[in-house]
Scaffold this motif. Structure first.
Motif, PDB file in Angstrom:
ATOM      1  N   ARG A  17      40.662  55.828  20.885  1.00 41.76           N
ATOM      2  CA  ARG A  17      41.810  54.977  21.569  1.00 41.76           C
ATOM      3  C   ARG A  17      42.736  55.436  22.621  1.00 41.76           C
ATOM      4  O   ARG A  17      43.096  56.578  22.249  1.00 41.76           O
ATOM      5  CB  ARG A  17      42.517  54.122  20.676  1.00 41.76           C
ATOM      6  CG  ARG A  17      41.729  52.701  20.336  1.00 41.76           C
ATOM      7  CD  ARG A  17      42.300  52.105  19.189  1.00 41.76           C
ATOM      8  NE  ARG A  17      42.671  52.704  17.910  1.00 41.76           N
ATOM      9  CZ  ARG A  17      43.444  51.975  17.009  1.00 41.76           C
ATOM     10  NH1 ARG A  17      43.645  50.886  17.171  1.00 41.76           N
ATOM     11  NH2 ARG A  17      43.607  52.843  16.086  1.00 41.76           N
TER      12      ARG A  17
ATOM     13  N   LYS B  94      45.686  55.548  23.667  1.00 41.52           N
ATOM     14  CA  LYS B  94      47.120  55.670  23.309  1.00 41.52           C
ATOM     15  C   LYS B  94      47.171  56.806  22.208  1.00 41.52           C
ATOM     16  O   LYS B  94      48.351  57.338  21.988  1.00 41.52           O
ATOM     17  CB  LYS B  94      47.958  54.783  22.788  1.00 41.52           C
ATOM     18  CG  LYS B  94      48.330  53.450  23.703  1.00 41.52           C
ATOM     19  CD  LYS B  94      48.954  52.236  23.108  1.00 41.52           C
ATOM     20  CE  LYS B  94      49.137  51.379  24.118  1.00 41.52           C
ATOM     21  NZ  LYS B  94      49.890  50.029  23.637  1.00 41.52           N
TER      22      LYS B  94
ATOM     23  N   HIS C 227      45.459  61.907  23.140  1.00 39.63           N
ATOM     24  CA  HIS C 227      46.044  63.199  23.382  1.00 39.63           C
ATOM     25  C   HIS C 227      46.180  63.987  22.043  1.00 39.63           C
ATOM     26  O   HIS C 227      46.779  65.163  22.153  1.00 39.63           O
ATOM     27  CB  HIS C 227      47.418  62.974  23.951  1.00 39.63           C
ATOM     28  CG  HIS C 227      48.570  62.448  23.077  1.00 39.63           C
ATOM     29  ND1 HIS C 227      48.234  61.120  22.902  1.00 39.63           N
ATOM     30  CD2 HIS C 227      49.618  62.897  22.634  1.00 39.63           C
ATOM     31  CE1 HIS C 227      49.345  60.765  22.208  1.00 39.63           C
ATOM     32  NE2 HIS C 227      50.120  61.761  22.024  1.00 39.63           N
TER      33      HIS C 227
ATOM     34  N   SER D 100      52.113  43.197  23.693  1.00 40.40           N
ATOM     35  CA  SER D 100      52.748  44.127  22.776  1.00 40.40           C
ATOM     36  C   SER D 100      52.937  45.433  23.153  1.00 40.40           C
ATOM     37  O   SER D 100      51.547  46.054  23.089  1.00 40.40           O
ATOM     38  CB  SER D 100      52.665  43.732  21.379  1.00 40.40           C
ATOM     39  OG  SER D 100      53.097  44.879  20.638  1.00 40.40           O
ATOM     40  N   PRO D 101      53.760  46.408  23.510  1.00 35.06           N
ATOM     41  CA  PRO D 101      53.518  47.837  23.620  1.00 35.06           C
ATOM     42  C   PRO D 101      53.328  48.609  22.148  1.00 35.06           C
ATOM     43  O   PRO D 101      52.884  49.754  22.314  1.00 35.06           O
ATOM     44  CB  PRO D 101      54.811  48.239  24.313  1.00 35.06           C
ATOM     45  CG  PRO D 101      55.779  47.264  23.952  1.00 35.06           C
ATOM     46  CD  PRO D 101      55.260  46.062  23.550  1.00 35.06           C
ATOM     47  N   TYR D 102      53.362  47.606  21.190  1.00 36.54           N
ATOM     48  CA  TYR D 102      53.395  48.513  19.714  1.00 36.54           C
ATOM     49  C   TYR D 102      52.233  48.102  19.232  1.00 36.54           C
ATOM     50  O   TYR D 102      52.050  48.326  17.883  1.00 36.54           O
ATOM     51  CB  TYR D 102      54.637  48.007  19.081  1.00 36.54           C
ATOM     52  CG  TYR D 102      55.909  47.900  19.618  1.00 36.54           C
ATOM     53  CD1 TYR D 102      56.282  49.178  20.171  1.00 36.54           C
ATOM     54  CD2 TYR D 102      56.869  47.023  19.558  1.00 36.54           C
ATOM     55  CE1 TYR D 102      57.505  49.652  20.982  1.00 36.54           C
ATOM     56  CE2 TYR D 102      57.923  47.291  20.176  1.00 36.54           C
ATOM     57  CZ  TYR D 102      58.373  48.265  20.638  1.00 36.54           C
ATOM     58  OH  TYR D 102      59.715  48.419  21.512  1.00 36.54           O
ATOM     59  N   ILE D 103      51.059  47.989  19.945  1.00 39.70           N
ATOM     60  CA  ILE D 103      49.647  48.050  19.197  1.00 39.70           C
ATOM     61  C   ILE D 103      49.081  49.167  19.877  1.00 39.70           C
ATOM     62  O   ILE D 103      49.211  49.587  21.251  1.00 39.70           O
ATOM     63  CB  ILE D 103      49.091  46.724  19.748  1.00 39.70           C
ATOM     64  CG1 ILE D 103      49.829  45.451  19.193  1.00 39.70           C
ATOM     65  CG2 ILE D 103      47.608  46.716  19.304  1.00 39.70           C
ATOM     66  CD1 ILE D 103      49.679  45.130  17.868  1.00 39.70           C
ATOM     67  N   SER D 104      48.132  49.828  19.077  1.00 40.70           N
ATOM     68  CA  SER D 104      47.642  51.176  19.594  1.00 40.70           C
ATOM     69  C   SER D 104      46.421  50.902  20.379  1.00 40.70           C
ATOM     70  O   SER D 104      45.704  51.640  20.847  1.00 40.70           O
ATOM     71  CB  SER D 104      47.488  52.104  18.423  1.00 40.70           C
ATOM     72  OG  SER D 104      46.754  51.485  17.440  1.00 40.70           O
ATOM     73  N   THR D 105      45.661  49.631  20.259  1.00 40.85           N
ATOM     74  CA  THR D 105      44.522  49.273  20.790  1.00 40.85           C
ATOM     75  C   THR D 105      45.171  48.646  22.189  1.00 40.85           C
ATOM     76  O   THR D 105      45.874  47.818  22.425  1.00 40.85           O
ATOM     77  CB  THR D 105      43.810  48.229  20.158  1.00 40.85           C
ATOM     78  OG1 THR D 105      43.670  48.493  18.674  1.00 40.85           O
ATOM     79  CG2 THR D 105      42.534  47.733  20.670  1.00 40.85           C
ATOM     80  N   GLN D 106      44.276  48.731  23.370  1.00 38.69           N
ATOM     81  CA  GLN D 106      44.638  48.327  24.602  1.00 38.69           C
ATOM     82  C   GLN D 106      43.623  47.137  24.602  1.00 38.69           C
ATOM     83  O   GLN D 106      42.603  47.105  23.940  1.00 38.69           O
ATOM     84  CB  GLN D 106      44.149  49.313  25.812  1.00 38.69           C
ATOM     85  CG  GLN D 106      45.034  50.462  25.824  1.00 38.69           C
ATOM     86  CD  GLN D 106      44.837  51.032  26.961  1.00 38.69           C
ATOM     87  OE1 GLN D 106      44.284  52.329  26.732  1.00 38.69           O
ATOM     88  NE2 GLN D 106      45.053  50.476  28.163  1.00 38.69           N
TER      89      GLN D 106
ATOM     90  N   GLU E  49      40.025  47.773  24.960  1.00 33.34           N
ATOM     91  CA  GLU E  49      39.455  48.754  23.948  1.00 33.34           C
ATOM     92  C   GLU E  49      39.133  47.488  22.436  1.00 33.34           C
ATOM     93  O   GLU E  49      38.838  47.941  21.640  1.00 33.34           O
ATOM     94  CB  GLU E  49      40.459  49.703  23.257  1.00 33.34           C
ATOM     95  CG  GLU E  49      40.657  51.014  24.330  1.00 33.34           C
ATOM     96  CD  GLU E  49      41.890  51.671  23.742  1.00 33.34           C
ATOM     97  OE1 GLU E  49      41.722  52.750  24.544  1.00 33.34           O
ATOM     98  OE2 GLU E  49      42.532  51.491  23.069  1.00 33.34           O
TER      99      GLU E  49
ATOM    100  N   PHE F 245      52.143  58.823  19.864  1.00 36.33           N
ATOM    101  CA  PHE F 245      51.443  57.698  20.918  1.00 36.33           C
ATOM    102  C   PHE F 245      51.943  57.920  22.170  1.00 36.33           C
ATOM    103  O   PHE F 245      53.017  58.480  22.613  1.00 36.33           O
ATOM    104  CB  PHE F 245      52.059  56.305  20.448  1.00 36.33           C
ATOM    105  CG  PHE F 245      51.858  55.804  19.259  1.00 36.33           C
ATOM    106  CD1 PHE F 245      50.489  55.591  18.851  1.00 36.33           C
ATOM    107  CD2 PHE F 245      52.784  55.625  18.448  1.00 36.33           C
ATOM    108  CE1 PHE F 245      50.261  55.055  17.580  1.00 36.33           C
ATOM    109  CE2 PHE F 245      52.496  55.253  16.883  1.00 36.33           C
ATOM    110  CZ  PHE F 245      51.357  54.875  16.665  1.00 36.33           C
ATOM    111  N   ARG F 246      50.990  57.723  23.137  1.00 32.63           N
ATOM    112  CA  ARG F 246      51.265  57.933  24.604  1.00 32.63           C
ATOM    113  C   ARG F 246      51.147  56.633  25.251  1.00 32.63           C
ATOM    114  O   ARG F 246      50.051  56.080  25.235  1.00 32.63           O
ATOM    115  CB  ARG F 246      50.333  58.942  25.192  1.00 32.63           C
ATOM    116  CG  ARG F 246      50.822  59.112  26.820  1.00 32.63           C
ATOM    117  CD  ARG F 246      50.244  60.527  27.445  1.00 32.63           C
ATOM    118  NE  ARG F 246      48.750  60.517  27.022  1.00 32.63           N
ATOM    119  CZ  ARG F 246      48.301  61.587  27.465  1.00 32.63           C
ATOM    120  NH1 ARG F 246      48.691  62.546  27.584  1.00 32.63           N
ATOM    121  NH2 ARG F 246      46.791  61.457  27.177  1.00 32.63           N
ATOM    122  N   HIS F 247      51.984  56.134  25.976  1.00 30.52           N
ATOM    123  CA  HIS F 247      51.820  54.900  26.372  1.00 30.52           C
ATOM    124  C   HIS F 247      51.027  54.974  27.901  1.00 30.52           C
ATOM    125  O   HIS F 247      50.890  55.962  28.159  1.00 30.52           O
ATOM    126  CB  HIS F 247      53.351  54.112  26.691  1.00 30.52           C
ATOM    127  CG  HIS F 247      54.022  53.638  25.625  1.00 30.52           C
ATOM    128  ND1 HIS F 247      53.579  52.521  24.719  1.00 30.52           N
ATOM    129  CD2 HIS F 247      54.860  54.064  24.897  1.00 30.52           C
ATOM    130  CE1 HIS F 247      54.198  52.318  23.692  1.00 30.52           C
ATOM    131  NE2 HIS F 247      55.250  53.309  23.722  1.00 30.52           N
TER     132      HIS F 247
END
Lengths: 188, 189
Positions: free
Chosen positions: A95, A97, A100, B39-45, B48, B165-167
């Motif tokens: 994924r 995010k 990296h 939500s910015p706090y979900i690791s799935t885009q 995805e 995490f990278r936004h």
């Protein structure tokens, strides 16, 4: 950029023996699988154990991911027998995010411990990750009781990020803590 | 756990808690896409989110596999899914006593106690399962309401994975790891 060409390097160990260090390639699945099984049965410091050995297909699928830049694997081979005696791998997240970061797994068979092989594998694989496009963060977990490995990781630049309490249960029922460590290899 | 369960949330709206069934995969997918988008706090885009077919298989696995549970909350007024919570044991022998939890609530249903309610259901479920001894979860460090909720439920911070995490705009966030050991006496009731 993919890791540099899979050059074979002959590494002389502290006890005078030497090993060949190179990237894993097609045709290695059987020898890597034999190594993982031997390692899992010889030490309780890794996640794999006799009750939880991977199928060879899983090793093969990892090897097939290497040319696509989805997996990294370095092996140390005993030139006398052709067997794998140590390794270092990095897994990459899928994924966006999390992409990296790369997750390190490594080991050395008891026959080749204490002669500097782990450190060579670690340093070589970190160097490869530095030139791997898009990878900024290397991470790993190590048993809290495995002080030799923890010192090696610290010397290589890894920093402790936490302790997962009783997150691992040995086959004899003992619980152990895992230390999580990471190092930044991207721009700061 | 008795399911489906009908509940009233703080503002009076009525919701139903039920397992995520394979036949509800499309409803779940619509929820997941909405959540990933807001939500910015979900690791799935958004792009995805898994296909309906994959989600259907996943729902079946959660139904069939010991140590796995996946709950959905539905808005009773229109049948849409608005929250979910999942937990599963790790499929490695040495970690099979640890269950990992994930929870999500859509924006327009936040602040109604749904996250807490779902977490309590999951904790009670885990306490009932004799193979589960530890719960773990993680969150974006900036998600402080979630951290406060988990801590109030007995989770403690076990680590901080710096810039894990990278936004999408390139900004990094840390990941906070939390764990909770389950004693035989532990229950939210």
């Amino acid at each position: 950029m993919k890791p540099k060409a899979p050059a074979e390097q002959v590494e002389e160990l502290r006890d005078g023996r030497s090993v060949i260090v190179r990237h894993s390639r097609q045709g290695d699945a059987e020898r890597v699988h034999a190594y993982i099984c031997a390692l899992g049965c010889s030490t309780d410091t890794i996640l794999t154990c006799a009750e939880d050995l991977p199928p060879i297909e899983r090793i093969q699928s990892h090897i097939e991911m290497i040319p696509k830049g989805q997996f990294y694997s370095l092996v140390a081979i005993d030139p006398a027998t052709g067997t794998v005696v140590g390794n270092a791998t990095f897994r990459f997240a899928v994924r966006k995010k999390l992409m990296h970061a790369a997750d390190l797994g490594m080991g050395v068979l008891p026959s080749h411990q204490g002669v500097g092989l782990g450190r060579r594998l670690l340093e070589r694989s970190i160097d490869d990750m530095r030139s791997f496009d898009g990878i900024d963060r290397l991470e790993l977990t190590v048993l809290a009781t495995n002080t030799i490995a923890r010192r090696m990781y610290e010397r290589a630049g890894f920093v402790e990020e936490g302790v997962k309490r009783r997150s691992l249960r040995q086959p004899d029922g003992r619980y152990e803590d895992e230390v999580i460590m990471a190092m930044w290899v991207g721009e700061s | 756990m008795k399911l489906p369960e009908s509940i009233s949330i703080r503002d009076g709206r009525r919701c139903a808690i039920d397992r995520v069934l394979p036949s509800c995969a499309d409803r779940y997918r619509a929820y997941q896409i909405g959540l990933a988008g807001e939500s910015p706090y979900i690791s799935t885009q958004v792009h995805e989110v898994k296909t309906v077919e994959t989600l259907r298989e996943q729902a079946q696995v959660y139904l069939d596999t010991p140590g796995h549970i996946w709950l959905a909350v539905l808005d009773e007024s229109n049948g849409a899914q608005i929250a979910d919570c999942m937990a599963r044991i790790t499929l490695r022998e040495k970690m099979s006593h640890v269950a990992t939890i994930g929870v999500g609530v859509r924006q327009h249903f936040r602040g109604q106690g749904l996250g807490r309610l779902l977490m309590e259901r999951i904790i009670d479920w885990a306490v009932e399962d004799p193979t589960i001894h530890k719960l773990q979860l993680s969150m974006f460090a900036a998600n402080t309401p979630a951290a406060a909720l988990y801590q109030s439920l007995g989770f403690s911070i076990e680590g901080r994975r710096v810039r894990a995490f990278r936004h999408l705009d390139g900004a990094y966030d840390d990941e906070i790891l939390m764990g909770k050991w389950l004693d035989e006496t532990e229950s939210t009731r």
